[in-house]
Motif scaffolding. Sequence first.
Motif, PDB file in Angstrom:
ATOM      1  N   MET A 151       0.521  27.765  10.963  1.00 12.40           N
ATOM      2  CA  MET A 151       0.959  28.499  12.202  1.00 12.40           C
ATOM      3  C   MET A 151       2.507  28.800  12.346  1.00 12.40           C
ATOM      4  O   MET A 151       3.043  27.822  11.821  1.00 12.40           O
ATOM      5  CB  MET A 151       0.133  28.161  13.595  1.00 12.40           C
ATOM      6  CG  MET A 151      -1.336  28.233  13.357  1.00 12.40           C
ATOM      7  SD  MET A 151      -2.015  27.996  15.044  1.00 12.40           S
ATOM      8  CE  MET A 151      -1.987  29.595  15.468  1.00 12.40           C
ATOM      9  N   GLY A 152       3.007  29.516  12.727  1.00 12.80           N
ATOM     10  CA  GLY A 152       4.439  29.798  13.132  1.00 12.80           C
ATOM     11  C   GLY A 152       5.242  30.207  11.998  1.00 12.80           C
ATOM     12  O   GLY A 152       4.822  30.702  11.167  1.00 12.80           O
ATOM     13  N   LYS A 153       6.507  29.926  12.168  1.00 12.56           N
ATOM     14  CA  LYS A 153       7.491  30.273  11.031  1.00 12.56           C
ATOM     15  C   LYS A 153       7.676  29.586  10.060  1.00 12.56           C
ATOM     16  O   LYS A 153       8.222  29.987   8.765  1.00 12.56           O
ATOM     17  CB  LYS A 153       8.799  30.656  11.793  1.00 12.56           C
ATOM     18  CG  LYS A 153       8.904  31.637  12.908  1.00 12.56           C
ATOM     19  CD  LYS A 153      10.368  31.695  13.532  1.00 12.56           C
ATOM     20  CE  LYS A 153      10.261  30.670  14.735  1.00 12.56           C
ATOM     21  NZ  LYS A 153      11.539  30.909  15.645  1.00 12.56           N
ATOM     22  N   TYR A 154       7.126  28.329  10.118  1.00  9.83           N
ATOM     23  CA  TYR A 154       7.345  27.346   8.969  1.00  9.83           C
ATOM     24  C   TYR A 154       5.868  26.850   8.296  1.00  9.83           C
ATOM     25  O   TYR A 154       5.638  25.986   7.921  1.00  9.83           O
ATOM     26  CB  TYR A 154       7.959  26.365   9.224  1.00  9.83           C
ATOM     27  CG  TYR A 154       9.403  26.478  10.017  1.00  9.83           C
ATOM     28  CD1 TYR A 154      10.310  26.665   8.978  1.00  9.83           C
ATOM     29  CD2 TYR A 154       9.691  26.265  11.157  1.00  9.83           C
ATOM     30  CE1 TYR A 154      11.878  26.837   9.396  1.00  9.83           C
ATOM     31  CE2 TYR A 154      10.979  26.634  11.752  1.00  9.83           C
ATOM     32  CZ  TYR A 154      11.945  26.935  10.927  1.00  9.83           C
ATOM     33  OH  TYR A 154      13.214  27.279  11.558  1.00  9.83           O
ATOM     34  N   THR A 155       5.222  27.944   7.914  1.00 10.45           N
ATOM     35  CA  THR A 155       3.827  27.829   7.276  1.00 10.45           C
ATOM     36  C   THR A 155       3.780  26.937   6.067  1.00 10.45           C
ATOM     37  O   THR A 155       4.670  27.256   5.273  1.00 10.45           O
ATOM     38  CB  THR A 155       3.218  29.603   7.040  1.00 10.45           C
ATOM     39  OG1 THR A 155       3.239  30.484   8.117  1.00 10.45           O
ATOM     40  CG2 THR A 155       1.862  29.322   6.572  1.00 10.45           C
ATOM     41  N   GLY A 156       2.857  26.175   6.010  1.00 10.73           N
ATOM     42  CA  GLY A 156       2.732  25.273   4.914  1.00 10.73           C
ATOM     43  C   GLY A 156       3.748  24.336   4.558  1.00 10.73           C
ATOM     44  O   GLY A 156       4.100  23.796   3.627  1.00 10.73           O
ATOM     45  N   ARG A 157       4.471  23.777   5.812  1.00  7.41           N
ATOM     46  CA  ARG A 157       5.317  22.990   5.679  1.00  7.41           C
ATOM     47  C   ARG A 157       5.224  21.959   6.756  1.00  7.41           C
ATOM     48  O   ARG A 157       4.717  22.244   7.822  1.00  7.41           O
ATOM     49  CB  ARG A 157       6.848  23.540   6.048  1.00  7.41           C
ATOM     50  CG  ARG A 157       7.402  24.458   5.187  1.00  7.41           C
ATOM     51  CD  ARG A 157       8.769  24.859   5.188  1.00  7.41           C
ATOM     52  NE  ARG A 157       9.352  25.598   4.184  1.00  7.41           N
ATOM     53  CZ  ARG A 157      10.524  26.443   4.453  1.00  7.41           C
ATOM     54  NH1 ARG A 157      11.077  26.483   5.643  1.00  7.41           N
ATOM     55  NH2 ARG A 157      10.909  26.921   3.215  1.00  7.41           N
ATOM     56  N   ILE A 158       5.614  20.694   6.643  1.00  7.40           N
ATOM     57  CA  ILE A 158       5.568  19.653   7.442  1.00  7.40           C
ATOM     58  C   ILE A 158       6.236  19.916   8.748  1.00  7.40           C
ATOM     59  O   ILE A 158       5.751  19.736  10.070  1.00  7.40           O
ATOM     60  CB  ILE A 158       6.167  18.257   7.175  1.00  7.40           C
ATOM     61  CG1 ILE A 158       5.702  17.191   8.090  1.00  7.40           C
ATOM     62  CG2 ILE A 158       7.713  18.124   6.843  1.00  7.40           C
ATOM     63  CD1 ILE A 158       4.318  16.904   7.977  1.00  7.40           C
ATOM     64  N   GLU A 159       7.386  20.658   8.723  1.00  4.48           N
ATOM     65  CA  GLU A 159       7.963  21.139   9.947  1.00  4.48           C
ATOM     66  C   GLU A 159       7.265  22.218  10.928  1.00  4.48           C
ATOM     67  O   GLU A 159       7.288  22.182  12.099  1.00  4.48           O
ATOM     68  CB  GLU A 159       9.263  21.981   9.648  1.00  4.48           C
ATOM     69  CG  GLU A 159      10.288  21.160   8.804  1.00  4.48           C
ATOM     70  CD  GLU A 159      10.282  21.516   7.389  1.00  4.48           C
ATOM     71  OE1 GLU A 159       9.175  21.441   6.759  1.00  4.48           O
ATOM     72  OE2 GLU A 159      11.325  21.862   6.717  1.00  4.48           O
ATOM     73  N   GLY A 160       6.499  23.045  10.253  1.00  2.00           N
ATOM     74  CA  GLY A 160       5.623  23.723  10.701  1.00  2.00           C
ATOM     75  C   GLY A 160       4.335  23.026  11.598  1.00  2.00           C
ATOM     76  O   GLY A 160       4.031  23.340  12.637  1.00  2.00           O
ATOM     77  N   ALA A 161       3.777  21.937  10.745  1.00  2.00           N
ATOM     78  CA  ALA A 161       3.088  21.142  11.438  1.00  2.00           C
ATOM     79  C   ALA A 161       3.426  20.563  12.630  1.00  2.00           C
ATOM     80  O   ALA A 161       2.721  20.487  13.867  1.00  2.00           O
ATOM     81  CB  ALA A 161       2.204  20.172  10.615  1.00  2.00           C
ATOM     82  N   TYR A 162       4.634  19.912  12.658  1.00  2.00           N
ATOM     83  CA  TYR A 162       5.053  19.099  13.588  1.00  2.00           C
ATOM     84  C   TYR A 162       5.406  20.243  14.895  1.00  2.00           C
ATOM     85  O   TYR A 162       5.253  19.836  15.982  1.00  2.00           O
ATOM     86  CB  TYR A 162       6.462  18.621  13.232  1.00  2.00           C
ATOM     87  CG  TYR A 162       7.182  18.317  14.435  1.00  2.00           C
ATOM     88  CD1 TYR A 162       6.986  16.676  14.992  1.00  2.00           C
ATOM     89  CD2 TYR A 162       8.391  18.738  14.920  1.00  2.00           C
ATOM     90  CE1 TYR A 162       7.685  16.456  15.992  1.00  2.00           C
ATOM     91  CE2 TYR A 162       9.054  18.393  16.196  1.00  2.00           C
ATOM     92  CZ  TYR A 162       8.812  17.264  16.676  1.00  2.00           C
ATOM     93  OH  TYR A 162       9.329  16.440  17.543  1.00  2.00           O
ATOM     94  N   LEU A 163       6.227  21.251  15.002  1.00  2.00           N
ATOM     95  CA  LEU A 163       6.476  22.345  15.717  1.00  2.00           C
ATOM     96  C   LEU A 163       5.261  23.015  16.339  1.00  2.00           C
ATOM     97  O   LEU A 163       4.999  23.055  17.617  1.00  2.00           O
ATOM     98  CB  LEU A 163       7.308  23.386  15.207  1.00  2.00           C
ATOM     99  CG  LEU A 163       8.912  23.002  14.705  1.00  2.00           C
ATOM    100  CD1 LEU A 163       9.468  24.199  14.263  1.00  2.00           C
ATOM    101  CD2 LEU A 163       9.465  22.423  15.826  1.00  2.00           C
TER     102      LEU A 163
END
Length: 184
Positions: A151-163
Amino acid sequence: VPSLTLMVAFERPLELPLDGIQFQGGSSGALGWAARDTSKPGRERSDGRECWVVQSEPKKAQSILDSIKKKEKNFEKRRDLVREEAKDILLDDFISAVSKLSATDSAIPNVCSAVGHRWSAAFPIPTQEAETDDDNYFERQQNFVACGDYMGKYTGRIEGAYLSGKAAAATILKYASINQNEAK
Protein backbone atom coordinates in the motif's frame (compact mmCIF):
# COMPACT_ATOMS: atom_id res chain seq x y z
CA VAL A 1 7.36 -8.01 -10.11
CA PRO A 2 10.76 -9.69 -10.21
CA SER A 3 13.95 -8.43 -8.65
CA LEU A 4 17.52 -9.42 -9.25
CA THR A 5 19.57 -9.83 -6.10
CA LEU A 6 23.28 -9.97 -5.42
CA MET A 7 24.84 -11.38 -2.28
CA VAL A 8 28.45 -10.22 -2.06
CA ALA A 9 31.23 -10.57 0.52
CA PHE A 10 34.24 -8.24 0.58
CA GLU A 11 37.64 -9.07 2.09
CA ARG A 12 37.29 -6.20 4.55
CA PRO A 13 34.65 -3.57 5.36
CA LEU A 14 33.78 -0.94 2.79
CA GLU A 15 34.49 2.64 3.80
CA LEU A 16 30.80 3.58 3.78
CA PRO A 17 29.07 5.49 6.58
CA LEU A 18 25.75 3.81 5.65
CA ASP A 19 24.16 0.45 6.42
CA GLY A 20 21.44 0.81 3.79
CA ILE A 21 21.26 2.69 0.52
CA GLN A 22 18.22 3.41 -1.63
CA PHE A 23 19.06 4.29 -5.22
CA GLN A 24 16.64 6.42 -7.22
CA GLY A 25 16.38 7.90 -10.66
CA GLY A 26 18.42 5.34 -12.55
CA SER A 27 21.71 7.17 -12.02
CA SER A 28 23.19 4.02 -10.45
CA GLY A 29 22.46 1.58 -13.25
CA ALA A 30 20.25 -1.32 -12.20
CA LEU A 31 20.52 -0.65 -8.44
CA GLY A 32 17.43 -0.19 -6.31
CA TRP A 33 18.54 -1.00 -2.75
CA ALA A 34 21.61 -2.22 -0.88
CA ALA A 35 21.93 -3.34 2.74
CA ARG A 36 25.03 -4.10 4.78
CA ASP A 37 24.04 -7.60 5.88
CA THR A 38 26.77 -7.78 8.52
CA SER A 39 25.29 -4.75 10.30
CA LYS A 40 22.20 -6.76 11.24
CA PRO A 41 22.08 -8.25 14.76
CA GLY A 42 23.52 -11.77 14.84
CA ARG A 43 25.17 -11.48 11.45
CA GLU A 44 28.49 -10.02 12.55
CA ARG A 45 31.56 -11.79 11.21
CA SER A 46 34.73 -12.67 13.08
CA ASP A 47 36.83 -12.98 9.91
CA GLY A 48 36.72 -9.25 9.11
CA ARG A 49 34.73 -9.71 5.92
CA GLU A 50 31.70 -7.59 5.12
CA CYS A 51 28.58 -8.86 3.39
CA TRP A 52 26.02 -6.87 1.41
CA VAL A 53 22.68 -7.74 -0.21
CA VAL A 54 21.99 -5.66 -3.30
CA GLN A 55 18.63 -5.55 -5.08
CA SER A 56 17.82 -4.26 -8.52
CA GLU A 57 15.29 -1.66 -9.42
CA PRO A 58 12.16 -3.54 -10.66
CA LYS A 59 11.98 -2.03 -14.18
CA LYS A 60 15.69 -2.68 -14.80
CA ALA A 61 15.26 -6.27 -13.59
CA GLN A 62 12.36 -6.79 -16.00
CA SER A 63 14.39 -5.34 -18.86
CA ILE A 64 17.33 -7.66 -18.13
CA LEU A 65 15.02 -10.68 -17.82
CA ASP A 66 13.25 -9.84 -21.10
CA SER A 67 16.61 -9.54 -22.86
CA ILE A 68 17.75 -12.94 -21.57
CA LYS A 69 14.42 -14.54 -22.48
CA LYS A 70 14.91 -13.43 -26.10
CA LYS A 71 18.41 -14.95 -26.19
CA GLU A 72 17.72 -18.30 -24.51
CA LYS A 73 14.62 -20.50 -24.69
CA ASN A 74 15.82 -23.36 -22.48
CA PHE A 75 14.64 -22.74 -18.89
CA GLU A 76 17.69 -24.21 -17.09
CA LYS A 77 20.15 -22.32 -19.28
CA ARG A 78 18.10 -19.15 -18.92
CA ARG A 79 18.08 -19.53 -15.12
CA ASP A 80 21.87 -19.83 -15.10
CA LEU A 81 22.20 -16.80 -17.40
CA VAL A 82 19.95 -14.76 -15.10
CA ARG A 83 22.11 -15.62 -12.09
CA GLU A 84 25.29 -14.66 -13.95
CA GLU A 85 23.80 -11.43 -15.33
CA ALA A 86 22.42 -10.49 -11.89
CA LYS A 87 25.83 -11.06 -10.34
CA ASP A 88 27.80 -9.24 -13.05
CA ILE A 89 25.51 -6.24 -13.55
CA LEU A 90 24.68 -5.61 -9.89
CA LEU A 91 28.28 -6.11 -8.75
CA ASP A 92 29.62 -3.69 -11.38
CA ASP A 93 26.94 -1.10 -10.57
CA PHE A 94 27.42 -1.51 -6.80
CA ILE A 95 31.21 -1.14 -6.97
CA SER A 96 30.75 1.97 -9.11
CA ALA A 97 28.28 3.41 -6.58
CA VAL A 98 30.54 2.53 -3.61
CA SER A 99 33.45 4.39 -5.18
CA LYS A 100 31.23 7.51 -5.40
CA LEU A 101 29.78 7.13 -1.89
CA SER A 102 32.95 6.12 -0.04
CA ALA A 103 34.06 8.33 2.84
CA THR A 104 37.71 7.87 1.82
CA ASP A 105 39.77 7.46 -1.33
CA SER A 106 40.98 3.99 -0.32
CA ALA A 107 40.65 1.12 -2.78
CA ILE A 108 37.55 -1.04 -2.71
CA PRO A 109 38.37 -4.36 -1.04
CA ASN A 110 38.55 -7.55 -3.09
CA VAL A 111 35.38 -9.55 -3.57
CA CYS A 112 35.59 -12.92 -1.79
CA SER A 113 32.26 -14.24 -2.98
CA ALA A 114 29.39 -13.05 -5.16
CA VAL A 115 26.17 -14.83 -6.07
CA GLY A 116 23.35 -13.58 -8.28
CA HIS A 117 19.75 -14.60 -7.78
CA ARG A 118 16.33 -13.94 -9.30
CA TRP A 119 13.67 -13.16 -6.73
CA SER A 120 10.54 -13.84 -8.76
CA ALA A 121 7.91 -12.30 -6.48
CA ALA A 122 9.94 -9.60 -4.78
CA PHE A 123 7.49 -6.75 -5.21
CA PRO A 124 3.71 -7.03 -4.93
CA ILE A 125 1.52 -6.03 -7.83
CA PRO A 126 -1.57 -4.33 -6.42
CA THR A 127 -4.91 -4.92 -8.08
CA GLN A 128 -6.67 -1.95 -9.68
CA GLU A 129 -9.00 -1.77 -6.68
CA ALA A 130 -6.01 -1.56 -4.33
CA GLU A 131 -4.01 0.94 -6.39
CA THR A 132 -3.97 4.02 -4.22
CA ASP A 133 -1.60 6.40 -2.54
CA ASP A 134 -3.38 5.63 0.75
CA ASP A 135 -1.03 4.04 3.27
CA ASN A 136 -3.79 1.85 4.74
CA TYR A 137 -7.31 0.69 4.04
CA PHE A 138 -10.06 1.27 6.60
CA GLU A 139 -13.61 -0.11 6.72
CA ARG A 140 -15.29 1.68 9.61
CA GLN A 141 -18.47 -0.39 9.49
CA GLN A 142 -16.44 -3.59 9.81
CA ASN A 143 -13.84 -2.19 12.25
CA PHE A 144 -11.20 -3.38 9.81
CA VAL A 145 -7.84 -1.83 8.95
CA ALA A 146 -5.42 -3.31 6.40
CA CYS A 147 -1.83 -2.27 5.96
CA GLY A 148 1.35 -3.61 4.41
CA ASP A 149 4.15 -3.06 1.95
CA TYR A 150 1.65 -3.33 -0.89
CA MET A 151 0.00 0.00 0.00
CA GLY A 152 0.98 3.63 -0.44
CA LYS A 153 3.72 5.30 -2.45
CA TYR A 154 6.52 2.86 -1.54
CA THR A 155 4.98 -0.39 -2.76
CA GLY A 156 7.11 -3.46 -2.11
CA ARG A 157 9.61 -1.73 0.16
CA ILE A 158 10.27 -1.92 3.86
CA GLU A 159 9.61 1.83 4.01
CA GLY A 160 6.15 1.18 2.60
CA ALA A 161 5.42 -1.47 5.23
CA TYR A 162 6.59 0.83 8.04
CA LEU A 163 4.65 3.87 6.82
CA SER A 164 1.57 1.76 6.19
CA GLY A 165 1.72 0.25 9.69
CA LYS A 166 2.21 3.69 11.23
CA ALA A 167 -0.76 5.07 9.25
CA ALA A 168 -2.93 2.10 10.28
CA ALA A 169 -2.05 2.68 13.95
CA ALA A 170 -2.99 6.36 13.58
CA THR A 171 -6.30 5.37 11.96
CA ILE A 172 -7.08 2.96 14.78
CA LEU A 173 -6.23 5.57 17.44
CA LYS A 174 -8.29 8.22 15.64
CA TYR A 175 -11.40 6.05 15.42
CA ALA A 176 -10.95 4.61 18.90
CA SER A 177 -10.98 8.19 20.18
CA ILE A 178 -14.09 9.05 18.11
CA ASN A 179 -15.85 5.92 19.40
CA GLN A 180 -15.01 6.84 23.00
CA ASN A 181 -16.37 10.38 22.49
CA GLU A 182 -19.56 9.02 20.88
CA ALA A 183 -20.08 6.66 23.81
CA LYS A 184 -20.06 9.55 26.32
